[in-house]
Design a protein around this motif. Structure first.
Motif, short mmCIF file in Angstrom:
data_model
loop_
_atom_site.label_atom_id
_atom_site.label_comp_id
_atom_site.label_asym_id
_atom_site.label_seq_id
_atom_site.Cartn_x
_atom_site.Cartn_y
_atom_site.Cartn_z
N GLU A 5 79.79 -58.94 7.69
CA GLU A 5 79.44 -59.73 6.52
C GLU A 5 80.67 -59.96 5.66
O GLU A 5 81.58 -59.12 5.61
CB GLU A 5 78.35 -59.02 5.71
CG GLU A 5 77.04 -58.84 6.44
CD GLU A 5 76.02 -58.03 5.66
OE1 GLU A 5 74.85 -57.99 6.10
OE2 GLU A 5 76.39 -57.44 4.63
N VAL B 38 69.25 -66.93 2.17
CA VAL B 38 69.16 -66.21 3.44
C VAL B 38 68.83 -67.17 4.57
O VAL B 38 67.87 -67.95 4.49
CB VAL B 38 68.09 -65.10 3.35
CG1 VAL B 38 67.95 -64.39 4.70
CG2 VAL B 38 68.47 -64.10 2.27
N GLU C 129 73.80 -65.13 4.25
CA GLU C 129 73.16 -63.87 3.89
C GLU C 129 72.56 -63.92 2.49
O GLU C 129 72.55 -64.96 1.83
CB GLU C 129 74.18 -62.72 4.00
CG GLU C 129 74.26 -62.10 5.40
CD GLU C 129 73.06 -61.21 5.70
OE1 GLU C 129 72.19 -61.05 4.82
OE2 GLU C 129 72.99 -60.68 6.82
N TYR D 245 78.02 -64.57 3.94
CA TYR D 245 77.77 -64.99 5.32
C TYR D 245 77.97 -63.79 6.25
O TYR D 245 78.52 -62.76 5.87
CB TYR D 245 78.72 -66.12 5.72
CG TYR D 245 78.54 -67.37 4.89
CD1 TYR D 245 77.65 -68.37 5.28
CD2 TYR D 245 79.25 -67.54 3.69
CE1 TYR D 245 77.48 -69.51 4.50
CE2 TYR D 245 79.07 -68.67 2.90
CZ TYR D 245 78.19 -69.65 3.32
OH TYR D 245 78.00 -70.77 2.56
N GLU D 246 77.51 -63.97 7.47
CA GLU D 246 77.70 -62.95 8.50
C GLU D 246 77.98 -63.63 9.82
O GLU D 246 77.35 -64.65 10.15
CB GLU D 246 76.45 -62.07 8.63
CG GLU D 246 76.52 -61.05 9.76
CD GLU D 246 75.21 -60.30 9.96
OE1 GLU D 246 74.99 -59.32 9.22
OE2 GLU D 246 74.40 -60.72 10.81
#
Length: 444
Positions: free
Chosen positions: A136, A164, A197, A203-204
């Motif tokens: 992440e 999300v 996220e 973000y991931e």
């Protein structure tokens, strides 16, 4: 590896770099014509450089500095070979290195060697870990006094809330993510799924599982360098800092792993949902070492702000099936893919030390054949559980005296890491909140 340079005549300069205890890249810049010599002869660097603090300063009273004359170690290329550095304006290549003594013995203070030693313990038992990481990070506009998400290159608007799994949030930075994937392909980093996220601008990206845990750690280390570098190229920052925003989710680095026997069978797979006794032994080892391992999972002052109940980071020491509130999760799915997800580490970790401690603790449990407590159900935040250390000082103390850690990491590395963290903690107290943010935003 020399053929790579011949195939890339555009490369003008080289970085020879090694990861220090904080995961920082330390090394040298050379003209490309010295590439062959670097491959053949390596390079030299003071051993103490792998044990500087987060500011890059020597550790007071370190046995690696004045007590031993600040001696050199020998840097040798890892198996990776040269990789491009597409975030730089000139055509450049990075040669990842690791450190040895003059006689060829691995330098015990090198975090990559610490992971290699754990993997050798697995090999001695005919076992091979299979590892995947989920990284992440936040995209941040740090040009003003306060941190905020960068404006979308498409709309010019800032998204000031979490989104999300939002396609809109991903598409807003399509040019950046396209360049990330192109760079990962060029650097042999197996980037797979990208998602938005829960945090503002968070973000991931998941990296594909591999049965080479050293490569998995290399991939994570290089990925962090790449993301931070490309973000700056696009006019904003990217940070793996554990908690850049007090009111938003922290940054984690979850690790999935299974273990194969000499025949390639998953030793966690019993053909059903529960998994094998070996799975539970590995879980027991991870739980037993977890309090002392927290300093590796949360190595910085800001790291402890992430451990907040109900904020998607574990705080209690427990395991469960298909439950993301637990520190250890056993995901559902095909029994052939039965695995452990270790959810404690923040994004600000050193990937080599993190994987060494996670895999080492699991192997301790397999060797001891201990049973874990019963898996929990429901929210771990509502259960009465033993808790992770909540302060940096408590984590340092638990790490320094742990018998579990002593089975995993070299004595000298434990000592060096403790000295480093005590020095950092002392100076961290003198910083303002703005200085603390500035310290970690681009480094970790």
């Amino acid at each position: 590896m020399d053929s790579w340079l011949r195939d890339h005549p555009e490369i003008r300069n080289i970085r020879a770099a090694v990861a220090d205890l904080n995961g920082q890249a330390r090394g040298k810049r050379l003209p490309a014509r010295f590439g062959a010599k670097l491959l053949d002869e390596g390079s030299r660097m003071p051993m103490s450089v792998l044990n500087v603090d987060i500011w890059g300063d020597d550790i007071e009273d370190s046995p690696l500095v004045f007590a031993t004359g600040d001696r050199d170690g020998v840097l040798k290329p890892t198996e990776r070979g040269f990789v491009p550095m597409p975030w730089l304006s000139s055509a450049s290549a990075l040669l990842p290195m690791w450190m040895f003594l003059e006689d060829g013995t691995p330098f015990a203070g090198d975090p990559r060697h610490a992971l290699a030693a754990v993997l050798e313990r697995y090999r001695a038992r005919g076992l091979t870990p299979v590892v995947a990481t989920e990284l992440e990070f936040y995209l941040i506009d740090d040009s003003g006094e306060d941190l905020q998400p960068p404006p979308s290159p498409r709309s010019g608007k800032r998204r000031l809330g979490g989104e999300v799994l939002s396609m809109r949030a991903l598409d807003a930075f399509d040019a950046f993510f396209t360049e990330v994937y192109d760079a990962c392909e060029a650097m042999d980093i197996p980037a797979e799924t990208a998602i938005s996220e829960a945090g503002m601008g968070q973000y991931e990206i998941n990296l594909v599982h591999t049965d080479d845990a050293l490569k998995a750690a290399d991939d994570a280390w290089l990925f962090k360098l790449l993301i931070r570098g490309l973000a700056r190229k696009h006019g904003f920052a990217a940070s793996f800092m554990a908690k850049p925003y007090a009111e938003h989710s922290g940054t984690g680095m979850h690790t999935h792993f299974s273990v194969l026997d000499k025949d390639g069978a998953n030793v966690f797979d019993d053909g059903g949902e529960a998994g094998t006794d070996t799975l539970r032994h590995a879980i027991a080892g991870c739980l037993a070492a977890m309090p002392a391992s927290t300093l590796i999972f949360a190595p910085h002052g800001n790291s402890y702000e992430r451990f907040t109940p109900g904020a998607h980071a574990p705080t209690g020491i427990a395991w469960a099936y298909e439950n993301r509130t637990a520190a250890i999760r056993v995901p559902a799915g095909s029994p052939k893919a039965r695995r452990i997800e270790h959810r404690v580490a923040g994004g600000d970790i050193n990937p080599y030390l993190m994987l060494a401690v996670v895999l080492g603790a699991a192997l301790n449990g397999i060797e001891d054949a201990e049973a874990p407590p019963a898996p929990i159900t429901g929210s771990a935040y509502d259960a009465e559980l033993a808790q992770l250390p909540t302060t940096w000082a408590d984590a340092i103390a638990a790490f320094e005296t742990s018998e579990h850690i002593a089975r995993i990491l070299p004595k000298s590395l434990i000592r060096n890491f403790v000295l480093t963290k005590k020095q950092e903690a002392q100076y961290y107290q003198e910083l303002s909140e703005a200085e603390r943010i500035d310290l970690y935003l681009d480094t970790v």
